[in-house]
Scaffold this active site. Structure first.
Site, short mmCIF file in Angstrom:
data_model
loop_
_atom_site.label_atom_id
_atom_site.label_comp_id
_atom_site.label_asym_id
_atom_site.label_seq_id
_atom_site.Cartn_x
_atom_site.Cartn_y
_atom_site.Cartn_z
N ARG A 19 -26.00 1.31 1.22
CA ARG A 19 -24.96 1.11 2.24
C ARG A 19 -24.08 2.37 2.31
NH1 ARG A 19 -21.60 -3.93 0.70
NH2 ARG A 19 -21.12 -2.45 -0.95
N ARG A 24 0.81 -1.22 0.00
CA ARG A 24 0.00 0.00 0.00
C ARG A 24 0.84 1.26 0.00
NH1 ARG A 24 -5.42 -1.21 1.22
NH2 ARG A 24 -5.66 -3.21 2.25
#
Ligand code: ZN
Length: 218
Positions: A160, A88
């Site tokens: 959501r 990452r």
């Protein structure tokens, strides 16, 4: 084949990883999954990771690398793997290069599934989930009905929080600021294979596979 897979939020990276894993017959190594599995199996690294997580701390790179190394050394990873969710950061990418060198892995393919941000926002804000069975539908699929096609629950659709525009924009922002530098790093030595992630799931997997073969022959 060793693949490191990247994808913007909402491009279906997990789905593609599973398809590639079965077509190429190599394991899908999701760093989230192997961390959870180490915790479940109560390995020494898993126990340490859980101790930190319970305190609300991040799992440090040293532990993540230990868990990744263990997984890459397993028999099932010997002929290849798809690494998903890692690295990452540029620091992690450099460290991963060192680890791969130590494991005598020289060849790897970097695949990035990309998509225009407006398309991602359009695609995700167009989704609704069923409260009852958790299945996700597009607005098109439930346009004329308030009954869930999967479980027949009535008035059970909701958006959501992950599919709300502000949340998606924030995730894209985080993705851009952290992942782009990692891809730039890989582009210095390895050619990153960019694949457009908008379209039918099968078409995208086909496109990834074609691209992998093309770069294979070089
Ligand atoms: Zn339902």
């Amino acid at each position: 084949m060793r693949i490191i897979l990247f994808g913007a939020p909402g491009v279906g990276k997990g789905t593609q990883a599973k398809i590639l894993s079965s077509k190429l017959n190599i394991p899908h190594i999701s760093t989230g999954d192997i961390l959870r599995s180490a915790i479940d199996k109560k390995t020494p690294l898993g126990i340490e990771a859980k101790r930190l997580m319970d305190k609300g701390e991040l799992v440090p790179d040293t532990i993540m690398f230990g868990i990744i190394r263990g997984t890459l050394e397993e028999e099932q990873s010997k002929n290849g793997f798809i690494l998903d969710g890692f690295p990452r950061t540029v620091a992690q990418a450099k460290e991963l290069d060192k680890l791969l060198n130590e494991l005598n892995i020289s060849q790897k393919k970097i695949v990035a599934i990309t998509a225009n941000e407006d398309e991602i926002i359009k695609r995700l804000t167009n989704r609704r989930a069923c409260k009852n069975c958790k299945q996700i539908f597009t607005l098109d699929e439930i346009k004329y009905s308030d009954v869930c096609p999967n479980c027949n629950a009535k008035d059970s659709f909701y958006q959501r929080s992950d599919d709300k525009e502000e949340v998606i924009k924030k995730r894209l922002e985080v993705f851009n600021s952290t992942t782009k530098p990692v891809l730039d790093y890989y582009n210095e030595n390895d050619k990153v294979i960019y694949v457009d992630g908008i379209g039918k799931v099968e078409e995208i997997s086909q496109s990834i596979l074609q691209n992998l073969e093309v770069s294979f022959e070089k």
